[in-house]
Structures are given as C-alpha cells and as structure tokens.
Design a protein around this motif. Structure first.
Motif, PDB file in Angstrom:
ATOM      1  N   LEU A   1       0.782  -1.230   0.000  1.00 18.71           N
ATOM      2  CA  LEU A   1       0.000   0.000   0.000  1.00 18.71           C
ATOM      3  C   LEU A   1       0.818   1.286   0.000  1.00 18.71           C
ATOM      4  O   LEU A   1       0.262   2.367   0.217  1.00 18.71           O
ATOM      5  CB  LEU A   1      -0.959  -0.011   1.194  1.00 18.71           C
ATOM      6  CG  LEU A   1      -1.978  -1.156   1.199  1.00 18.71           C
ATOM      7  CD1 LEU A   1      -2.887  -1.066   2.418  1.00 18.71           C
ATOM      8  CD2 LEU A   1      -2.803  -1.153  -0.084  1.00 18.71           C
ATOM      9  N   SER A   2       2.123   1.195  -0.257  1.00 17.21           N
ATOM     10  CA  SER A   2       2.932   2.400  -0.390  1.00 17.21           C
ATOM     11  C   SER A   2       3.920   2.203  -1.524  1.00 17.21           C
ATOM     12  O   SER A   2       4.280   1.074  -1.879  1.00 17.21           O
ATOM     13  CB  SER A   2       3.673   2.723   0.909  1.00 17.21           C
ATOM     14  OG  SER A   2       4.722   1.799   1.130  1.00 17.21           O
ATOM     15  N   GLN A   3       4.377   3.308  -2.085  1.00 17.37           N
ATOM     16  CA  GLN A   3       5.383   3.237  -3.132  1.00 17.37           C
ATOM     17  C   GLN A   3       6.671   2.612  -2.602  1.00 17.37           C
ATOM     18  O   GLN A   3       7.316   1.817  -3.281  1.00 17.37           O
ATOM     19  CB  GLN A   3       5.654   4.632  -3.686  1.00 17.37           C
ATOM     20  CG  GLN A   3       6.578   4.647  -4.893  1.00 17.37           C
ATOM     21  CD  GLN A   3       6.831   6.055  -5.391  1.00 17.37           C
ATOM     22  OE1 GLN A   3       7.500   6.840  -4.726  1.00 17.37           O
ATOM     23  NE2 GLN A   3       6.284   6.374  -6.564  1.00 17.37           N
ATOM     24  N   ASP A   4       7.037   2.971  -1.369  1.00 19.49           N
ATOM     25  CA  ASP A   4       8.249   2.407  -0.776  1.00 19.49           C
ATOM     26  C   ASP A   4       8.175   0.889  -0.693  1.00 19.49           C
ATOM     27  O   ASP A   4       9.156   0.188  -0.971  1.00 19.49           O
ATOM     28  CB  ASP A   4       8.479   2.985   0.620  1.00 19.49           C
ATOM     29  CG  ASP A   4       8.979   4.420   0.590  1.00 19.49           C
ATOM     30  OD1 ASP A   4       9.409   4.876  -0.491  1.00 19.49           O
ATOM     31  OD2 ASP A   4       8.944   5.076   1.644  1.00 19.49           O
ATOM     32  N   LYS A   5       7.015   0.361  -0.313  1.00 15.46           N
ATOM     33  CA  LYS A   5       6.849  -1.097  -0.221  1.00 15.46           C
ATOM     34  C   LYS A   5       6.948  -1.746  -1.598  1.00 15.46           C
ATOM     35  O   LYS A   5       7.539  -2.821  -1.764  1.00 15.46           O
ATOM     36  CB  LYS A   5       5.496  -1.416   0.425  1.00 15.46           C
ATOM     37  CG  LYS A   5       5.493  -1.388   1.931  1.00 15.46           C
ATOM     38  CD  LYS A   5       6.090  -2.671   2.500  1.00 15.46           C
ATOM     39  CE  LYS A   5       5.818  -2.828   3.971  1.00 15.46           C
ATOM     40  NZ  LYS A   5       6.400  -4.086   4.510  1.00 15.46           N
ATOM     41  N   GLN A   6       6.367  -1.105  -2.603  1.00 20.20           N
ATOM     42  CA  GLN A   6       6.414  -1.674  -3.939  1.00 20.20           C
ATOM     43  C   GLN A   6       7.841  -1.657  -4.495  1.00 20.20           C
ATOM     44  O   GLN A   6       8.284  -2.619  -5.130  1.00 20.20           O
ATOM     45  CB  GLN A   6       5.441  -0.919  -4.855  1.00 20.20           C
ATOM     46  CG  GLN A   6       3.988  -1.186  -4.496  1.00 20.20           C
ATOM     47  CD  GLN A   6       3.002  -0.344  -5.285  1.00 20.20           C
ATOM     48  OE1 GLN A   6       3.373   0.616  -5.965  1.00 20.20           O
ATOM     49  NE2 GLN A   6       1.721  -0.674  -5.185  1.00 20.20           N
ATOM     50  N   VAL A   7       8.587  -0.576  -4.227  1.00 17.25           N
ATOM     51  CA  VAL A   7       9.992  -0.532  -4.619  1.00 17.25           C
ATOM     52  C   VAL A   7      10.768  -1.641  -3.910  1.00 17.25           C
ATOM     53  O   VAL A   7      11.600  -2.340  -4.521  1.00 17.25           O
ATOM     54  CB  VAL A   7      10.600   0.847  -4.293  1.00 17.25           C
ATOM     55  CG1 VAL A   7      12.127   0.814  -4.440  1.00 17.25           C
ATOM     56  CG2 VAL A   7      10.012   1.923  -5.194  1.00 17.25           C
ATOM     57  N   ALA A   8      10.495  -1.824  -2.624  1.00 18.03           N
ATOM     58  CA  ALA A   8      11.174  -2.875  -1.861  1.00 18.03           C
ATOM     59  C   ALA A   8      10.872  -4.252  -2.421  1.00 18.03           C
ATOM     60  O   ALA A   8      11.735  -5.150  -2.406  1.00 18.03           O
ATOM     61  CB  ALA A   8      10.764  -2.800  -0.390  1.00 18.03           C
ATOM     62  N   CYS A   9       9.666  -4.453  -2.941  1.00 21.29           N
ATOM     63  CA  CYS A   9       9.299  -5.737  -3.553  1.00 21.29           C
ATOM     64  C   CYS A   9      10.170  -6.015  -4.773  1.00 21.29           C
ATOM     65  O   CYS A   9      10.652  -7.138  -4.967  1.00 21.29           O
ATOM     66  CB  CYS A   9       7.823  -5.726  -3.932  1.00 21.29           C
ATOM     67  SG  CYS A   9       7.239  -7.258  -4.681  1.00 21.29           S
ATOM     68  N   PHE A  10      10.395  -5.005  -5.605  1.00 21.95           N
ATOM     69  CA  PHE A  10      11.267  -5.188  -6.769  1.00 21.95           C
ATOM     70  C   PHE A  10      12.692  -5.531  -6.329  1.00 21.95           C
ATOM     71  O   PHE A  10      13.334  -6.411  -6.911  1.00 21.95           O
ATOM     72  CB  PHE A  10      11.267  -3.920  -7.619  1.00 21.95           C
ATOM     73  CG  PHE A  10      10.185  -3.887  -8.663  1.00 21.95           C
ATOM     74  CD1 PHE A  10      10.465  -4.170  -9.987  1.00 21.95           C
ATOM     75  CD2 PHE A  10       8.884  -3.575  -8.309  1.00 21.95           C
ATOM     76  CE1 PHE A  10       9.473  -4.149 -10.948  1.00 21.95           C
ATOM     77  CE2 PHE A  10       7.878  -3.544  -9.266  1.00 21.95           C
ATOM     78  CZ  PHE A  10       8.168  -3.831 -10.585  1.00 21.95           C
ATOM     79  N   ARG A  11      13.167  -4.842  -5.318  1.00 22.49           N
ATOM     80  CA  ARG A  11      14.523  -5.127  -4.843  1.00 22.49           C
ATOM     81  C   ARG A  11      14.613  -6.531  -4.250  1.00 22.49           C
ATOM     82  O   ARG A  11      15.623  -7.218  -4.425  1.00 22.49           O
ATOM     83  CB  ARG A  11      14.927  -4.062  -3.820  1.00 22.49           C
ATOM     84  CG  ARG A  11      15.237  -2.712  -4.470  1.00 22.49           C
ATOM     85  CD  ARG A  11      15.589  -1.650  -3.472  1.00 22.49           C
ATOM     86  NE  ARG A  11      16.143  -0.478  -4.150  1.00 22.49           N
ATOM     87  CZ  ARG A  11      16.011   0.774  -3.720  1.00 22.49           C
ATOM     88  NH1 ARG A  11      15.341   1.016  -2.589  1.00 22.49           N
ATOM     89  NH2 ARG A  11      16.543   1.775  -4.386  1.00 22.49           N
ATOM     90  N   ASN A  12      13.556  -6.949  -3.590  1.00 21.61           N
ATOM     91  CA  ASN A  12      13.541  -8.298  -3.038  1.00 21.61           C
ATOM     92  C   ASN A  12      13.521  -9.343  -4.153  1.00 21.61           C
ATOM     93  O   ASN A  12      14.190 -10.376  -4.066  1.00 21.61           O
ATOM     94  CB  ASN A  12      12.334  -8.471  -2.115  1.00 21.61           C
ATOM     95  CG  ASN A  12      12.477  -9.662  -1.187  1.00 21.61           C
ATOM     96  OD1 ASN A  12      13.582 -10.057  -0.818  1.00 21.61           O
ATOM     97  ND2 ASN A  12      11.352 -10.248  -0.796  1.00 21.61           N
ATOM     98  N   ALA A  13      12.756  -9.060  -5.204  1.00 22.64           N
ATOM     99  CA  ALA A  13      12.747  -9.970  -6.353  1.00 22.64           C
ATOM    100  C   ALA A  13      14.141 -10.089  -6.954  1.00 22.64           C
ATOM    101  O   ALA A  13      14.617 -11.193  -7.254  1.00 22.64           O
ATOM    102  CB  ALA A  13      11.756  -9.478  -7.400  1.00 22.64           C
ATOM    103  N   ALA A  14      14.814  -8.948  -7.120  1.00 23.00           N
ATOM    104  CA  ALA A  14      16.161  -8.968  -7.705  1.00 23.00           C
ATOM    105  C   ALA A  14      17.131  -9.762  -6.845  1.00 23.00           C
ATOM    106  O   ALA A  14      18.005 -10.471  -7.366  1.00 23.00           O
ATOM    107  CB  ALA A  14      16.656  -7.541  -7.900  1.00 23.00           C
ATOM    108  N   ARG A  15      16.986  -9.672  -5.524  1.00 23.75           N
ATOM    109  CA  ARG A  15      17.862 -10.435  -4.622  1.00 23.75           C
ATOM    110  C   ARG A  15      17.675 -11.935  -4.806  1.00 23.75           C
ATOM    111  O   ARG A  15      18.613 -12.717  -4.615  1.00 23.75           O
ATOM    112  CB  ARG A  15      17.587 -10.057  -3.165  1.00 23.75           C
ATOM    113  CG  ARG A  15      18.191  -8.738  -2.735  1.00 23.75           C
ATOM    114  CD  ARG A  15      18.159  -8.589  -1.220  1.00 23.75           C
ATOM    115  NE  ARG A  15      16.812  -8.461  -0.703  1.00 23.75           N
ATOM    116  CZ  ARG A  15      16.175  -7.303  -0.541  1.00 23.75           C
ATOM    117  NH1 ARG A  15      16.771  -6.171  -0.867  1.00 23.75           N
ATOM    118  NH2 ARG A  15      14.948  -7.272  -0.052  1.00 23.75           N
ATOM    119  N   HIS A  16      16.464 -12.357  -5.152  1.00 25.59           N
ATOM    120  CA  HIS A  16      16.183 -13.782  -5.304  1.00 25.59           C
ATOM    121  C   HIS A  16      16.580 -14.332  -6.678  1.00 25.59           C
ATOM    122  O   HIS A  16      16.690 -15.548  -6.844  1.00 25.59           O
ATOM    123  CB  HIS A  16      14.685 -14.050  -5.100  1.00 25.59           C
ATOM    124  CG  HIS A  16      14.243 -14.026  -3.673  1.00 25.59           C
ATOM    125  ND1 HIS A  16      13.833 -12.883  -3.034  1.00 25.59           N
ATOM    126  CD2 HIS A  16      14.155 -15.015  -2.754  1.00 25.59           C
ATOM    127  CE1 HIS A  16      13.496 -13.166  -1.789  1.00 25.59           C
ATOM    128  NE2 HIS A  16      13.686 -14.449  -1.593  1.00 25.59           N
TER     129      HIS A  16
END
Length: 249
Positions: free
Chosen positions: A116-131
């Motif tokens: 529900l926030s832009q910061d969370k959505q950005v963090a999701c992309f970074r988490n995907a990249a880490r995996h």
C-alpha cells in the motif's frame, strides 16, 4: 498484504469466490507463459496464496517455492494435492528472503497493488532482484485503472454485477489508492469483503525495476501475449536481471 484482510474467513472462501480465475481459458495461458520464462527453474511466487498458479506450474516439472504473508492462505494451500512439493516461506514479499536462487520470480492477479505504499512496492522489486539468478526474470500481472471512465467528481465504479455478487471499486486519486468492495449472497446471507490497493502505472513499475537493477524486456496486454496498447486494461510485464559482468572474472 494485510493479514487482517486475508484472514481465516477470507482464506476459507477464497477459491470459491475466485472460481472464474481457475477456468482453463484464464489459468492455462498464465501457466504456459510462466513455464516458458522459468526455463529449468526454479521459480518463486510472491503472494502465493492458495496455489492457484503455483500448483499447475509445479505439475509442469518446474520446482516452485512461495512467499505468503497470510498464514490462513498458506494453510489452504497445504491442504491441496501436490502442495508438499512447494516450499512456502511465511513473510512479506517486500522484505522476506526465501531460501535459494531462482530463474523466475512472479506476482500474479494484481498482488503488487496489495503493497500500500510506493516504498513497499519498490522494496518488492529489490527483493525480487535479490532472489533472481543473473539473467533471471521478474514477472508481474496487474490491472491498469480505468480512470478515464470516471466522470469528474465520481469516485466509485462497478467491476462486476451478477445475481449473487456485486463488486465495485472506490478511488482516492490523489493518493493512488482504491478499495475493492465485494458483496456476495451465500445461502441467503450477505457476505462482505473489502480489500485496499495502491494502483500503479506500468511506467512507474519500470522505474522501480530500474532502481532494483533490472530492465524491461517484455510487456503484453495479457498472458496470451496480446500486444500492449494505450487502450489495454491490464498488462503482463517482464523485467530481467542483467548477466554478471564477465570482465570481473
């Protein structure tokens, strides 16, 4: 995703309320698309839910794992045949790390908007990249809000009107928020479910991918690879993590 939303009551009725998403014409193209991008795998689903996509993808011979914040949704998945082949890590897709490295990470059925926030959505992309392994793909299926169909001053729009179900979205345009309202008649009784979302545009997702070190490689209007246009109401987008720089070897 908010555990207060995806609670025991919602989890028990989730598959029944989403029967149209299990139809072969809807599900098969999604599984075909993901299987082609996964290659030999393994694949990781963020917000795996009750396994609608993960289970048939696993049956294709691809090793599948999942992240799921809602314990009740994960329990519904574990009741199903084949679920023993899928390792599920309980946690937020914006920050939780699942064991392993993957050729494919994917988020389906608008689940990115449950952050529900832009910061969370950005963090999701970074988490995907880490995996992801080098060259791996991150896939998102998401709706495009039909704001052009909202008359000035109007904030609500129906998305389904049926004999036993009424669904409409209410929009907060200034904050890129909407709430999906579901009203169902079950055995003569009314059942209500409200889910909040932060809607997001494809170009904004591309910037999130760039911040995470990935680049857009494909964008389609749907899983059948219909060309994406300015009139598309949804998109399936694929970003890739770059291959390792050979000059560093």
């Amino acid at each position: 995703m908010d555990a207060d939303v995806w609670n025991e009551h919602v989890a028990r009725g989730y598959d029944e309320s989403s029967t149209h998403m299990y139809e072969a014409t809807v599900l098969d193209p999604a599984v075909d698309f993901l299987a082609r991008r996964a290659g030999r795998g393994p694949a990781l689903e963020f917000a795996i839910g009750t396994g609608r996509v993960a289970l048939p993808l696993s049956r294709r011979g691809i090793a599948v794992a999942g992240l799921e914040k809602s314990e009740p949704m994960a329990r519904e998945l574990r009741k199903k045949p084949g679920a023993e082949e899928i390792a599920v890590t309980i946690g937020d897709m914006a920050e939780t790390r699942a064991p392993g490295e993957f050729s494919l990470v994917y988020v389906v059925y608008n689940a990115i908007t449950c952050l529900l926030s832009q910061d969370k959505q950005v963090a999701c992309f970074r988490n995907a990249a880490r995996h992801l392994e080098p060259g791996g793909r991150f896939v998102i299926e998401c709706f495009i809000p039909e704001l052009q169909r909202l008359p000035p001053g109007e904030t609500a729009r129906p998305f389904h009107v049926g004999e036993h179900h009424l669904g409409f979205d209410t929009f907060d345009l200034a904050n890129q928020r909407l709430v999906s309202h579901h009203y169902r008649i079950v055995d003569g009784k009314a059942d209500t479910f409200l889910s909040p979302h932060r809607f997001v545009w494809p170009s904004e997702l591309d910037l999130m991918a760039k911040l995470a070190g990935m680049a857009l490689s494909e964008r389609w209007a749907d899983w059948k690879e219909t060309p994406f246009t300015s009139s598309s109401t949804s998109h399936v987008s694929v970003w890739r993590k770059p291959l390792e720089d050979s000059s560093s070897d």
